[in-house]
Design an enzyme around this catalytic site. Structure first.
Site, mmCIF file in Angstrom:
data_model
loop_
_atom_site.group_PDB
_atom_site.id
_atom_site.type_symbol
_atom_site.label_atom_id
_atom_site.label_comp_id
_atom_site.label_asym_id
_atom_site.label_seq_id
_atom_site.Cartn_x
_atom_site.Cartn_y
_atom_site.Cartn_z
ATOM 1 N N ASP A 19 -38.991 23.756 23.695
ATOM 2 C CA ASP A 19 -38.973 23.536 22.229
ATOM 3 C C ASP A 19 -37.690 23.200 21.758
ATOM 4 O OD1 ASP A 19 -40.648 23.326 19.680
ATOM 5 O OD2 ASP A 19 -39.230 24.818 19.181
ATOM 6 N N ASP A 21 -45.510 26.556 26.431
ATOM 7 C CA ASP A 21 -44.531 26.265 25.339
ATOM 8 C C ASP A 21 -43.328 27.284 25.030
ATOM 9 O OD1 ASP A 21 -43.072 24.851 23.325
ATOM 10 O OD2 ASP A 21 -45.077 24.147 22.548
ATOM 11 N N HIS A 45 -48.476 17.577 18.084
ATOM 12 C CA HIS A 45 -48.985 18.110 16.808
ATOM 13 C C HIS A 45 -47.868 18.036 15.550
ATOM 14 C CE1 HIS A 45 -45.966 20.334 18.727
ATOM 15 N NE2 HIS A 45 -45.686 20.928 17.870
ATOM 16 N N ASP A 46 -46.870 17.384 15.947
ATOM 17 C CA ASP A 46 -45.885 16.984 14.584
ATOM 18 C C ASP A 46 -46.021 15.644 14.040
ATOM 19 O OD1 ASP A 46 -44.855 19.646 14.967
ATOM 20 O OD2 ASP A 46 -43.269 18.771 16.701
ATOM 21 N N GLU A 75 -38.233 19.196 24.789
ATOM 22 C CA GLU A 75 -38.084 18.340 23.466
ATOM 23 C C GLU A 75 -36.667 18.210 22.900
ATOM 24 O OE1 GLU A 75 -40.109 18.584 18.971
ATOM 25 O OE2 GLU A 75 -39.282 20.356 20.111
HETATM 26 C C1 GLC Z 1 -40.371 21.629 17.592
HETATM 27 C C2 GLC Z 1 -42.028 21.982 17.338
HETATM 28 C C3 GLC Z 1 -42.436 22.050 15.986
HETATM 29 C C4 GLC Z 1 -41.747 23.365 15.418
HETATM 30 C C5 GLC Z 1 -40.310 23.154 15.521
HETATM 31 C C6 GLC Z 1 -39.491 24.419 15.464
HETATM 32 O O1 GLC Z 1 -40.136 20.543 16.979
HETATM 33 O O2 GLC Z 1 -42.828 20.763 18.015
HETATM 34 O O3 GLC Z 1 -43.782 22.317 15.700
HETATM 35 O O4 GLC Z 1 -41.904 23.377 13.939
HETATM 36 O O5 GLC Z 1 -39.859 22.765 16.848
HETATM 37 O O6 GLC Z 1 -40.006 25.358 16.282
#
Ligand code: GLC
Length: 550
Positions: free
Chosen positions: A196, A96, A322-323, A248
Protein backbone atom coordinates in the site's frame (compact mmCIF):
# COMPACT_ATOMS: atom_id res chain seq x y z
CA UNK A 1 4.53 -21.74 -10.93
CA UNK A 2 2.72 -18.79 -12.39
CA UNK A 3 4.55 -16.50 -14.77
CA UNK A 4 3.39 -13.08 -13.70
CA UNK A 5 3.64 -11.72 -17.23
CA UNK A 6 1.01 -14.19 -18.38
CA UNK A 7 -1.05 -13.92 -15.21
CA UNK A 8 -4.11 -11.95 -14.32
CA UNK A 9 -4.87 -10.72 -10.81
CA UNK A 10 -8.38 -10.44 -9.41
CA UNK A 11 -8.95 -7.99 -6.59
CA UNK A 12 -11.35 -8.92 -3.82
CA UNK A 13 -12.69 -6.38 -1.36
CA UNK A 14 -13.63 -8.96 1.31
CA UNK A 15 -16.06 -6.70 3.09
CA UNK A 16 -18.22 -6.52 -0.03
CA UNK A 17 -17.59 -9.86 -1.71
CA UNK A 18 -19.71 -12.55 -0.06
CA UNK A 19 -21.24 -12.78 3.39
CA UNK A 20 -21.85 -16.26 4.78
CA UNK A 21 -22.85 -15.50 8.37
CA UNK A 22 -25.55 -12.91 7.78
CA UNK A 23 -23.87 -10.00 9.57
CA UNK A 24 -23.94 -7.90 6.40
CA UNK A 25 -20.15 -7.99 6.02
CA UNK A 26 -18.35 -10.24 3.58
CA UNK A 27 -16.00 -12.86 5.00
CA UNK A 28 -13.22 -15.32 4.17
CA UNK A 29 -15.65 -18.22 3.97
CA UNK A 30 -17.56 -16.24 1.38
CA UNK A 31 -14.43 -16.11 -0.74
CA UNK A 32 -13.96 -19.87 -0.38
CA UNK A 33 -17.54 -20.35 -1.52
CA UNK A 34 -16.85 -18.40 -4.70
CA UNK A 35 -13.51 -19.91 -5.68
CA UNK A 36 -15.03 -21.98 -8.47
CA UNK A 37 -16.48 -18.82 -9.96
CA UNK A 38 -13.05 -17.18 -9.89
CA UNK A 39 -11.45 -20.26 -11.37
CA UNK A 40 -13.96 -20.11 -14.19
CA UNK A 41 -12.85 -16.58 -14.95
CA UNK A 42 -9.32 -17.95 -15.25
CA UNK A 43 -7.47 -15.59 -12.92
CA UNK A 44 -4.21 -16.62 -11.25
CA UNK A 45 -3.88 -14.41 -8.19
CA UNK A 46 -6.45 -13.15 -5.71
CA UNK A 47 -5.46 -9.87 -4.10
CA UNK A 48 -7.41 -9.48 -0.87
CA UNK A 49 -7.57 -5.99 0.63
CA UNK A 50 -6.71 -5.98 4.37
CA UNK A 51 -8.60 -8.34 6.66
CA UNK A 52 -6.30 -7.91 9.65
CA UNK A 53 -7.40 -6.70 13.08
CA UNK A 54 -8.44 -3.10 12.63
CA UNK A 55 -10.88 -0.51 13.97
CA UNK A 56 -12.01 -0.23 10.33
CA UNK A 57 -11.89 3.56 10.13
CA UNK A 58 -10.43 3.19 6.65
CA UNK A 59 -11.91 -0.24 6.04
CA UNK A 60 -8.88 -2.17 7.20
CA UNK A 61 -6.16 0.13 5.87
CA UNK A 62 -5.76 1.15 9.50
CA UNK A 63 -4.11 -1.96 10.91
CA UNK A 64 -3.98 -2.74 14.59
CA UNK A 65 -2.28 -6.12 14.29
CA UNK A 66 -0.55 -7.28 11.11
CA UNK A 67 -0.56 -10.97 11.98
CA UNK A 68 -4.08 -11.56 13.22
CA UNK A 69 -7.34 -11.79 11.37
CA UNK A 70 -10.17 -9.46 12.23
CA UNK A 71 -13.02 -11.61 13.60
CA UNK A 72 -15.32 -9.66 11.27
CA UNK A 73 -13.81 -11.67 8.41
CA UNK A 74 -13.22 -15.03 10.10
CA UNK A 75 -10.37 -16.94 11.65
CA UNK A 76 -6.85 -18.06 10.84
CA UNK A 77 -8.30 -21.52 10.14
CA UNK A 78 -10.56 -19.96 7.49
CA UNK A 79 -7.55 -18.31 5.92
CA UNK A 80 -5.53 -21.53 5.96
CA UNK A 81 -8.41 -23.24 4.22
CA UNK A 82 -8.69 -20.46 1.70
CA UNK A 83 -4.97 -20.70 0.90
CA UNK A 84 -5.27 -24.45 0.36
CA UNK A 85 -8.49 -24.38 -1.61
CA UNK A 86 -7.16 -21.64 -3.85
CA UNK A 87 -3.97 -23.61 -4.41
CA UNK A 88 -6.00 -26.69 -5.33
CA UNK A 89 -7.49 -24.59 -8.11
CA UNK A 90 -4.08 -23.27 -9.10
CA UNK A 91 -4.69 -19.80 -7.73
CA UNK A 92 -2.52 -17.92 -5.23
CA UNK A 93 -3.37 -15.26 -2.69
CA UNK A 94 -1.88 -11.79 -2.64
CA UNK A 95 -2.05 -10.00 0.72
CA UNK A 96 -2.23 -6.27 1.22
CA UNK A 97 0.65 -4.90 3.28
CA UNK A 98 0.04 -1.47 4.72
CA UNK A 99 3.41 -0.28 5.99
CA UNK A 100 3.24 3.47 5.50
CA UNK A 101 1.17 3.74 8.64
CA UNK A 102 -0.50 1.77 11.41
CA UNK A 103 -3.76 2.36 13.18
CA UNK A 104 -3.35 4.55 16.24
CA UNK A 105 -4.78 1.52 18.06
CA UNK A 106 -1.69 -0.52 17.18
CA UNK A 107 0.31 -1.53 20.25
CA UNK A 108 3.35 0.43 19.01
CA UNK A 109 1.38 3.64 18.85
CA UNK A 110 -0.32 3.00 22.17
CA UNK A 111 3.07 2.52 23.82
CA UNK A 112 4.30 5.69 22.16
CA UNK A 113 1.33 7.55 23.62
CA UNK A 114 2.12 6.06 27.02
CA UNK A 115 5.48 7.82 26.78
CA UNK A 116 7.83 5.00 25.66
CA UNK A 117 10.59 6.72 23.70
CA UNK A 118 11.40 3.51 21.81
CA UNK A 119 7.94 3.48 20.26
CA UNK A 120 7.72 7.23 19.74
CA UNK A 121 10.68 6.69 17.42
CA UNK A 122 8.56 4.25 15.39
CA UNK A 123 6.51 7.24 14.24
CA UNK A 124 7.13 10.90 13.47
CA UNK A 125 6.58 12.73 16.72
CA UNK A 126 7.64 16.39 16.76
CA UNK A 127 7.61 18.80 19.67
CA UNK A 128 5.19 21.67 19.27
CA UNK A 129 2.40 23.74 20.66
CA UNK A 130 -1.29 23.46 19.87
CA UNK A 131 -2.32 25.40 16.80
CA UNK A 132 1.08 25.48 15.06
CA UNK A 133 1.76 22.16 13.37
CA UNK A 134 5.35 21.40 12.28
CA UNK A 135 4.52 21.88 8.58
CA UNK A 136 1.63 22.94 6.40
CA UNK A 137 1.39 19.49 4.73
CA UNK A 138 -2.11 18.31 3.90
CA UNK A 139 -3.56 14.93 4.72
CA UNK A 140 -4.75 13.03 1.65
CA UNK A 141 -8.15 12.82 3.29
CA UNK A 142 -8.30 16.57 3.93
CA UNK A 143 -6.99 18.90 6.67
CA UNK A 144 -3.51 19.31 8.12
CA UNK A 145 -1.36 16.16 8.21
CA UNK A 146 -0.23 16.63 11.83
CA UNK A 147 -2.23 15.85 14.95
CA UNK A 148 -1.43 17.30 18.34
CA UNK A 149 -1.22 15.10 21.43
CA UNK A 150 -1.67 17.41 24.36
CA UNK A 151 -0.36 15.00 26.99
CA UNK A 152 2.93 14.65 25.15
CA UNK A 153 3.22 18.19 23.86
CA UNK A 154 3.97 16.65 20.49
CA UNK A 155 2.48 16.31 17.03
CA UNK A 156 2.48 13.09 15.00
CA UNK A 157 2.34 12.82 11.22
CA UNK A 158 -0.60 11.18 9.44
CA UNK A 159 -0.68 11.46 5.65
CA UNK A 160 -4.10 9.78 5.73
CA UNK A 161 -6.74 9.73 8.46
CA UNK A 162 -5.91 10.98 11.93
CA UNK A 163 -6.17 7.35 13.09
CA UNK A 164 -3.47 6.27 10.59
CA UNK A 165 -0.08 7.32 11.99
CA UNK A 166 2.89 7.29 9.60
CA UNK A 167 5.68 4.86 10.44
CA UNK A 168 9.25 6.09 10.56
CA UNK A 169 11.19 3.92 8.13
CA UNK A 170 14.43 5.72 8.99
CA UNK A 171 14.31 3.69 12.19
CA UNK A 172 15.95 0.31 11.57
CA UNK A 173 13.75 -1.31 14.22
CA UNK A 174 10.67 -0.41 12.17
CA UNK A 175 12.14 -2.04 9.10
CA UNK A 176 12.95 -5.16 11.11
CA UNK A 177 9.37 -5.33 12.40
CA UNK A 178 8.10 -5.06 8.83
CA UNK A 179 10.41 -7.86 7.68
CA UNK A 180 9.08 -10.07 10.46
CA UNK A 181 5.51 -9.49 9.31
CA UNK A 182 6.48 -10.47 5.78
CA UNK A 183 8.30 -13.57 7.02
CA UNK A 184 5.24 -14.57 9.04
CA UNK A 185 2.99 -14.50 5.97
CA UNK A 186 5.57 -16.11 3.74
CA UNK A 187 5.85 -19.02 6.17
CA UNK A 188 2.09 -19.42 5.90
CA UNK A 189 2.58 -20.01 2.21
CA UNK A 190 1.66 -16.57 0.90
CA UNK A 191 3.51 -15.79 -2.33
CA UNK A 192 1.86 -12.53 -3.35
CA UNK A 193 2.14 -9.12 -1.71
CA UNK A 194 0.65 -5.78 -2.58
CA UNK A 195 2.33 -2.84 -0.86
CA UNK A 196 0.00 0.00 0.00
CA UNK A 197 1.22 3.55 -0.92
CA UNK A 198 4.75 2.21 -0.64
CA UNK A 199 6.44 5.08 -2.46
CA UNK A 200 5.52 7.44 0.39
CA UNK A 201 7.46 5.70 3.13
CA UNK A 202 10.78 7.52 2.82
CA UNK A 203 10.28 10.91 4.44
CA UNK A 204 12.85 13.72 4.48
CA UNK A 205 14.97 14.08 7.62
CA UNK A 206 14.10 17.76 7.93
CA UNK A 207 10.44 18.77 7.82
CA UNK A 208 9.68 22.03 6.06
CA UNK A 209 6.62 23.83 4.75
CA UNK A 210 5.62 23.24 1.16
CA UNK A 211 5.06 26.63 -0.43
CA UNK A 212 4.07 25.09 -3.77
CA UNK A 213 1.82 22.19 -2.87
CA UNK A 214 0.45 19.83 -0.24
CA UNK A 215 3.81 18.44 0.84
CA UNK A 216 3.89 15.43 -1.45
CA UNK A 217 6.99 16.52 -3.32
CA UNK A 218 9.01 16.00 -0.12
CA UNK A 219 8.00 12.41 0.49
CA UNK A 220 6.78 10.96 -2.84
CA UNK A 221 9.45 8.56 -4.19
CA UNK A 222 11.43 9.93 -1.23
CA UNK A 223 15.19 10.09 -0.69
CA UNK A 224 15.84 6.49 0.49
CA UNK A 225 12.89 4.68 -1.07
CA UNK A 226 14.84 2.44 -3.43
CA UNK A 227 17.34 1.50 -0.75
CA UNK A 228 14.53 0.66 1.71
CA UNK A 229 12.66 -1.47 -0.77
CA UNK A 230 15.73 -3.39 -1.81
CA UNK A 231 16.61 -4.08 1.81
CA UNK A 232 13.12 -5.35 2.69
CA UNK A 233 12.88 -7.47 -0.43
CA UNK A 234 16.34 -9.01 -0.19
CA UNK A 235 16.14 -9.75 3.52
CA UNK A 236 12.80 -11.53 3.20
CA UNK A 237 13.43 -13.27 -0.10
CA UNK A 238 10.65 -11.49 -1.98
CA UNK A 239 12.82 -11.28 -5.08
CA UNK A 240 12.42 -15.07 -5.52
CA UNK A 241 10.86 -16.15 -8.79
CA UNK A 242 7.79 -17.64 -7.18
CA UNK A 243 6.84 -14.44 -5.34
CA UNK A 244 4.79 -11.69 -6.94
CA UNK A 245 4.98 -8.18 -5.51
CA UNK A 246 3.20 -5.06 -6.60
CA UNK A 247 3.68 -1.58 -5.19
CA UNK A 248 1.02 1.07 -5.12
CA UNK A 249 2.77 4.23 -6.27
CA UNK A 250 1.15 7.55 -5.65
CA UNK A 251 1.97 10.47 -8.03
CA UNK A 252 5.08 8.67 -9.26
CA UNK A 253 7.20 8.94 -12.44
CA UNK A 254 8.15 6.54 -15.23
CA UNK A 255 11.81 6.68 -14.21
CA UNK A 256 11.03 5.69 -10.65
CA UNK A 257 8.75 2.88 -11.78
CA UNK A 258 11.51 1.51 -13.98
CA UNK A 259 13.78 1.67 -11.00
CA UNK A 260 11.22 -0.12 -8.82
CA UNK A 261 10.61 -2.94 -11.27
CA UNK A 262 13.60 -3.53 -13.52
CA UNK A 263 14.70 -7.05 -12.41
CA UNK A 264 18.28 -5.85 -12.04
CA UNK A 265 17.20 -3.60 -9.15
CA UNK A 266 15.76 -6.43 -7.03
CA UNK A 267 12.89 -4.33 -5.73
CA UNK A 268 9.35 -5.11 -6.90
CA UNK A 269 7.88 -7.12 -9.72
CA UNK A 270 5.42 -4.41 -10.77
CA UNK A 271 3.83 -1.06 -9.92
CA UNK A 272 0.48 0.63 -10.01
CA UNK A 273 0.36 4.25 -11.04
CA UNK A 274 -2.69 6.47 -11.30
CA UNK A 275 -2.00 9.18 -13.84
CA UNK A 276 -4.56 7.79 -16.29
CA UNK A 277 -7.20 7.99 -13.56
CA UNK A 278 -6.84 11.73 -13.03
CA UNK A 279 -7.85 12.84 -16.51
CA UNK A 280 -11.22 13.98 -15.21
CA UNK A 281 -9.83 15.97 -12.26
CA UNK A 282 -10.27 19.64 -13.00
CA UNK A 283 -6.92 21.37 -12.39
CA UNK A 284 -5.74 18.17 -10.76
CA UNK A 285 -8.42 18.38 -8.05
CA UNK A 286 -10.35 15.17 -7.43
CA UNK A 287 -13.27 17.16 -6.02
CA UNK A 288 -13.78 19.35 -9.11
CA UNK A 289 -15.69 17.72 -11.91
CA UNK A 290 -15.01 17.84 -15.62
CA UNK A 291 -15.61 15.45 -18.50
CA UNK A 292 -12.57 13.23 -18.93
CA UNK A 293 -9.92 14.38 -21.36
CA UNK A 294 -9.63 11.55 -23.87
CA UNK A 295 -6.55 13.02 -25.58
CA UNK A 296 -4.71 13.05 -22.28
CA UNK A 297 -5.83 9.56 -21.36
CA UNK A 298 -4.47 8.22 -24.60
CA UNK A 299 -1.23 10.13 -24.30
CA UNK A 300 -0.65 8.91 -20.74
CA UNK A 301 -1.24 5.30 -21.73
CA UNK A 302 1.08 5.55 -24.72
CA UNK A 303 3.83 7.36 -22.82
CA UNK A 304 3.77 4.96 -19.88
CA UNK A 305 3.56 1.83 -22.00
CA UNK A 306 6.50 2.87 -24.15
CA UNK A 307 8.49 4.35 -21.29
CA UNK A 308 8.24 1.36 -18.97
CA UNK A 309 9.01 -1.07 -21.80
CA UNK A 310 12.01 1.07 -22.81
CA UNK A 311 13.52 0.69 -19.34
CA UNK A 312 12.62 -3.01 -19.01
CA UNK A 313 10.25 -2.27 -16.16
CA UNK A 314 6.83 -3.82 -15.61
CA UNK A 315 3.48 -2.32 -14.69
CA UNK A 316 0.17 -3.49 -13.37
CA UNK A 317 -2.52 -2.37 -15.85
CA UNK A 318 -6.02 -1.61 -14.65
CA UNK A 319 -9.08 0.64 -14.67
CA UNK A 320 -10.74 -0.24 -11.40
CA UNK A 321 -9.98 -0.82 -7.77
CA UNK A 322 -11.60 -0.14 -4.39
CA UNK A 323 -10.56 3.53 -4.53
CA UNK A 324 -11.81 4.34 -8.02
CA UNK A 325 -15.29 4.90 -9.39
CA UNK A 326 -16.48 2.17 -11.75
CA UNK A 327 -14.76 2.51 -15.16
CA UNK A 328 -17.88 1.72 -17.17
CA UNK A 329 -19.64 4.70 -15.56
CA UNK A 330 -16.61 6.91 -15.93
CA UNK A 331 -15.11 6.19 -19.34
CA UNK A 332 -17.86 4.16 -20.94
CA UNK A 333 -21.63 4.39 -21.01
CA UNK A 334 -23.43 2.63 -18.19
CA UNK A 335 -26.79 3.05 -19.93
CA UNK A 336 -27.57 1.73 -23.41
CA UNK A 337 -24.00 0.78 -24.28
CA UNK A 338 -23.03 -0.70 -20.93
CA UNK A 339 -22.10 -4.12 -22.24
CA UNK A 340 -20.19 -2.93 -25.27
CA UNK A 341 -18.36 -0.19 -23.44
CA UNK A 342 -17.35 -2.49 -20.57
CA UNK A 343 -15.93 -4.92 -23.12
CA UNK A 344 -14.20 -2.14 -25.02
CA UNK A 345 -12.49 -0.88 -21.86
CA UNK A 346 -11.42 -4.41 -21.00
CA UNK A 347 -9.88 -4.88 -24.45
CA UNK A 348 -7.75 -1.76 -24.05
CA UNK A 349 -6.24 -2.91 -20.74
CA UNK A 350 -5.92 -6.63 -21.47
CA UNK A 351 -4.10 -6.10 -24.75
CA UNK A 352 -1.42 -3.99 -23.09
CA UNK A 353 2.04 -4.80 -21.87
CA UNK A 354 1.77 -5.39 -18.11
CA UNK A 355 -0.16 -7.58 -15.71
CA UNK A 356 -3.91 -6.90 -15.86
CA UNK A 357 -5.91 -6.51 -12.67
CA UNK A 358 -9.66 -7.05 -12.53
CA UNK A 359 -11.60 -5.55 -9.64
CA UNK A 360 -14.57 -7.53 -8.30
CA UNK A 361 -17.70 -6.80 -10.29
CA UNK A 362 -15.83 -5.27 -13.22
CA UNK A 363 -16.17 -8.61 -15.03
CA UNK A 364 -19.96 -8.27 -14.97
CA UNK A 365 -20.00 -4.55 -15.73
CA UNK A 366 -21.01 -3.22 -12.31
CA UNK A 367 -21.69 0.52 -12.30
CA UNK A 368 -21.35 3.44 -9.89
CA UNK A 369 -23.61 3.43 -6.83
CA UNK A 370 -25.52 6.67 -7.51
CA UNK A 371 -26.34 7.20 -3.83
CA UNK A 372 -28.66 10.06 -3.08
CA UNK A 373 -27.99 10.84 0.55
CA UNK A 374 -24.95 11.24 2.76
CA UNK A 375 -26.35 8.62 5.16
CA UNK A 376 -25.71 6.02 2.45
CA UNK A 377 -21.99 6.77 2.29
CA UNK A 378 -19.50 4.97 4.52
CA UNK A 379 -16.08 5.95 3.21
CA UNK A 380 -14.00 8.12 5.54
CA UNK A 381 -12.70 10.19 2.62
CA UNK A 382 -16.21 10.88 1.27
CA UNK A 383 -17.49 11.82 4.70
CA UNK A 384 -14.57 14.19 5.28
CA UNK A 385 -15.00 15.83 1.91
CA UNK A 386 -18.72 16.22 2.36
CA UNK A 387 -17.89 18.50 5.32
CA UNK A 388 -14.93 20.20 3.65
CA UNK A 389 -16.87 21.07 0.50
CA UNK A 390 -19.73 22.33 2.63
CA UNK A 391 -17.35 24.55 4.57
CA UNK A 392 -16.07 25.88 1.26
CA UNK A 393 -19.59 27.07 0.63
CA UNK A 394 -20.63 24.56 -2.02
CA UNK A 395 -24.33 23.84 -2.39
CA UNK A 396 -25.48 20.44 -1.15
CA UNK A 397 -26.82 19.38 -4.53
CA UNK A 398 -23.42 20.13 -6.07
CA UNK A 399 -21.65 18.15 -3.38
CA UNK A 400 -23.91 15.20 -4.10
CA UNK A 401 -23.11 15.46 -7.78
CA UNK A 402 -19.41 15.29 -6.94
CA UNK A 403 -19.73 12.35 -4.55
CA UNK A 404 -21.86 10.47 -7.06
CA UNK A 405 -18.94 10.57 -9.44
CA UNK A 406 -15.93 10.55 -7.15
CA UNK A 407 -16.73 8.65 -3.97
CA UNK A 408 -14.75 5.49 -3.33
CA UNK A 409 -18.00 3.88 -2.21
CA UNK A 410 -18.92 3.62 -5.89
CA UNK A 411 -16.52 0.70 -6.09
CA UNK A 412 -17.37 -0.76 -2.73
CA UNK A 413 -21.04 -1.63 -3.03
CA UNK A 414 -21.52 -5.36 -2.52
CA UNK A 415 -20.89 -7.86 -5.28
CA UNK A 416 -24.04 -8.61 -7.26
CA UNK A 417 -24.39 -12.38 -7.34
CA UNK A 418 -28.03 -12.62 -8.38
CA UNK A 419 -31.17 -10.56 -8.85
CA UNK A 420 -32.65 -11.41 -5.46
CA UNK A 421 -32.83 -9.27 -2.33
CA UNK A 422 -29.40 -7.70 -1.66
CA UNK A 423 -28.03 -9.23 -4.82
CA UNK A 424 -27.43 -12.54 -3.04
CA UNK A 425 -24.57 -10.92 -1.11
CA UNK A 426 -26.03 -11.32 2.37
CA UNK A 427 -29.08 -12.62 4.17
CA UNK A 428 -28.72 -9.72 6.62
CA UNK A 429 -28.46 -5.96 6.20
CA UNK A 430 -25.47 -5.06 4.03
CA UNK A 431 -22.94 -2.66 5.58
CA UNK A 432 -23.23 -0.58 2.38
CA UNK A 433 -26.31 -0.68 0.18
CA UNK A 434 -26.37 -3.01 -2.78
CA UNK A 435 -26.86 -1.23 -6.11
CA UNK A 436 -30.50 -1.44 -7.21
CA UNK A 437 -29.44 -2.50 -10.66
CA UNK A 438 -28.52 -5.92 -9.25
CA UNK A 439 -31.79 -7.08 -10.76
CA UNK A 440 -30.30 -6.80 -14.24
CA UNK A 441 -26.58 -6.79 -13.53
CA UNK A 442 -25.47 -9.89 -11.66
CA UNK A 443 -23.28 -12.97 -11.86
CA UNK A 444 -26.13 -15.40 -12.35
CA UNK A 445 -27.37 -13.54 -15.40
CA UNK A 446 -23.82 -13.24 -16.75
CA UNK A 447 -23.13 -16.94 -16.46
CA UNK A 448 -26.30 -17.76 -18.35
CA UNK A 449 -25.39 -15.50 -21.27
CA UNK A 450 -22.77 -16.71 -23.74
CA UNK A 451 -22.20 -13.15 -24.93
CA UNK A 452 -21.74 -11.64 -21.47
CA UNK A 453 -19.06 -9.27 -20.25
CA UNK A 454 -17.87 -12.16 -18.07
CA UNK A 455 -17.35 -14.42 -21.10
CA UNK A 456 -15.44 -11.66 -22.80
CA UNK A 457 -13.11 -11.25 -19.80
CA UNK A 458 -12.61 -15.01 -19.74
CA UNK A 459 -11.40 -14.86 -23.32
CA UNK A 460 -9.08 -11.95 -22.63
CA UNK A 461 -7.50 -13.73 -19.67
CA UNK A 462 -7.02 -16.81 -21.81
CA UNK A 463 -5.57 -14.95 -24.80
CA UNK A 464 -2.74 -13.58 -22.63
CA UNK A 465 -1.76 -17.11 -21.75
CA UNK A 466 -1.93 -18.28 -25.36
CA UNK A 467 -0.20 -15.47 -27.22
CA UNK A 468 3.34 -14.49 -26.34
CA UNK A 469 2.88 -11.26 -28.24
CA UNK A 470 0.32 -10.19 -25.63
CA UNK A 471 2.42 -11.10 -22.60
CA UNK A 472 5.85 -10.24 -23.96
CA UNK A 473 5.53 -8.11 -27.08
CA UNK A 474 6.78 -4.58 -27.60
CA UNK A 475 4.36 -1.64 -27.56
CA UNK A 476 3.93 0.98 -30.20
CA UNK A 477 1.26 3.68 -30.25
CA UNK A 478 -0.75 3.80 -33.46
CA UNK A 479 -1.70 7.29 -34.41
CA UNK A 480 -5.00 6.92 -36.16
CA UNK A 481 -6.66 9.85 -37.85
CA UNK A 482 -9.64 9.74 -35.56
CA UNK A 483 -9.99 11.60 -32.27
CA UNK A 484 -12.21 9.14 -30.42
CA UNK A 485 -10.08 6.08 -31.06
CA UNK A 486 -7.26 4.55 -29.08
CA UNK A 487 -5.01 2.14 -30.90
CA UNK A 488 -1.72 0.36 -30.36
CA UNK A 489 0.41 -2.33 -31.84
CA UNK A 490 2.28 -5.12 -30.09
CA UNK A 491 5.03 -7.14 -31.74
CA UNK A 492 7.21 -10.11 -30.90
CA UNK A 493 9.35 -11.85 -33.51
CA UNK A 494 6.89 -12.72 -36.27
CA UNK A 495 3.77 -12.11 -34.24
CA UNK A 496 1.83 -8.87 -34.36
CA UNK A 497 -1.22 -7.66 -32.53
CA UNK A 498 -3.28 -4.55 -33.25
CA UNK A 499 -5.90 -3.15 -30.91
CA UNK A 500 -8.53 -0.56 -31.87
CA UNK A 501 -11.00 0.87 -29.40
CA UNK A 502 -13.76 3.37 -29.98
CA UNK A 503 -14.38 5.48 -26.87
CA UNK A 504 -17.42 7.20 -28.36
CA UNK A 505 -21.08 6.31 -28.76
CA UNK A 506 -20.88 6.88 -32.53
CA UNK A 507 -19.70 4.65 -35.31
CA UNK A 508 -16.16 5.58 -36.33
CA UNK A 509 -14.11 4.81 -39.39
CA UNK A 510 -10.39 4.55 -38.79
CA UNK A 511 -7.76 4.91 -41.42
CA UNK A 512 -4.24 3.89 -40.60
CA UNK A 513 -1.07 2.82 -42.37
CA UNK A 514 -1.34 -0.91 -42.89
CA UNK A 515 -3.48 -3.10 -45.08
CA UNK A 516 -5.37 -5.31 -42.67
CA UNK A 517 -7.16 -7.63 -45.05
CA UNK A 518 -5.15 -10.68 -44.06
CA UNK A 519 -5.20 -10.09 -40.31
CA UNK A 520 -7.14 -12.48 -38.12
CA UNK A 521 -9.77 -11.17 -35.72
CA UNK A 522 -8.81 -12.56 -32.31
CA UNK A 523 -11.63 -10.88 -30.45
CA UNK A 524 -14.20 -8.18 -30.89
CA UNK A 525 -17.15 -6.91 -28.87
CA UNK A 526 -19.41 -6.91 -31.96
CA UNK A 527 -20.30 -9.89 -34.12
CA UNK A 528 -19.18 -8.23 -37.31
CA UNK A 529 -16.24 -5.92 -37.84
CA UNK A 530 -15.83 -4.22 -41.18
CA UNK A 531 -12.25 -4.20 -42.35
CA UNK A 532 -11.44 -2.83 -45.72
CA UNK A 533 -7.79 -2.48 -46.63
CA UNK A 534 -6.36 0.11 -44.30
CA UNK A 535 -9.78 1.04 -42.91
CA UNK A 536 -11.59 -0.37 -39.92
CA UNK A 537 -15.14 0.59 -39.04
CA UNK A 538 -15.92 0.50 -35.34
CA UNK A 539 -19.44 0.46 -33.94
CA UNK A 540 -20.30 2.61 -30.89
CA UNK A 541 -17.79 1.63 -28.18
CA UNK A 542 -16.54 -1.04 -30.56
CA UNK A 543 -13.21 -2.74 -29.99
CA UNK A 544 -11.21 -5.25 -31.95
CA UNK A 545 -8.01 -7.19 -31.47
CA UNK A 546 -6.31 -8.23 -34.69
CA UNK A 547 -3.50 -10.72 -35.06
CA UNK A 548 -1.00 -11.69 -37.72
CA UNK A 549 1.89 -14.07 -37.85
CA UNK A 550 4.67 -13.52 -40.38
C1 GLC B 1 -4.25 3.21 -0.44
C2 GLC B 1 -5.48 2.33 -0.36
C3 GLC B 1 -6.62 3.16 0.16
C4 GLC B 1 -6.26 3.65 1.54
C5 GLC B 1 -4.92 4.38 1.53
C6 GLC B 1 -4.39 4.54 2.92
O1 GLC B 1 -4.39 4.24 -1.35
O2 GLC B 1 -5.74 1.76 -1.61
O3 GLC B 1 -7.83 2.45 0.18
O4 GLC B 1 -7.24 4.51 2.02
O5 GLC B 1 -3.93 3.67 0.83
O6 GLC B 1 -3.97 3.31 3.44
Amino acid sequence: MQNFKKSCVYQIYPKSFMDTDGDGIGDLRGIIEKLDYLKKLGVDYLWLTPFFVSPQNDNGYDIEDYCRIDPLFGTMEDLDRLILEAKDRDMRLMLDMVFNHTSTRHEWFQRALAGEKKYQDYYFFQDGTAGSPPTNWQSKFGGNAWEYVKELGKYYLHLYDVTQADLNWENKNVREEIKNVLRFWKEKGIRGFRFDVINLVSKPTVFEDDEEGDGRRFYTDGPRIHEFLREIVEDTGLDAEDVVTVGEMSSTTIDHCIHYTNPREKQLKMCFNFHHLKVDYKDGDKWSLMPYDFGRLKKIFHTWQEGIAGGNGWNAVFWCNHDQPRAVSRFGDDGVHRKQSAKMLATVIHGMRGTPFIYQGEEIGMTNAYFKDISQYRDVESLHYFDILKEQGKKEEDIYRILKERSRDNARTPMQWDGEENGGFTSGTPWLSVNKNCREINVKESLADSDSIFTYYQKLVELRKQYEVISDGSYEPVFVDNQGIMSYKRALNEEKLLVFANFTGQEQMVKQKENLDDWEILLSNYKYVTINGDRVTLEPFGAVMLYRKG
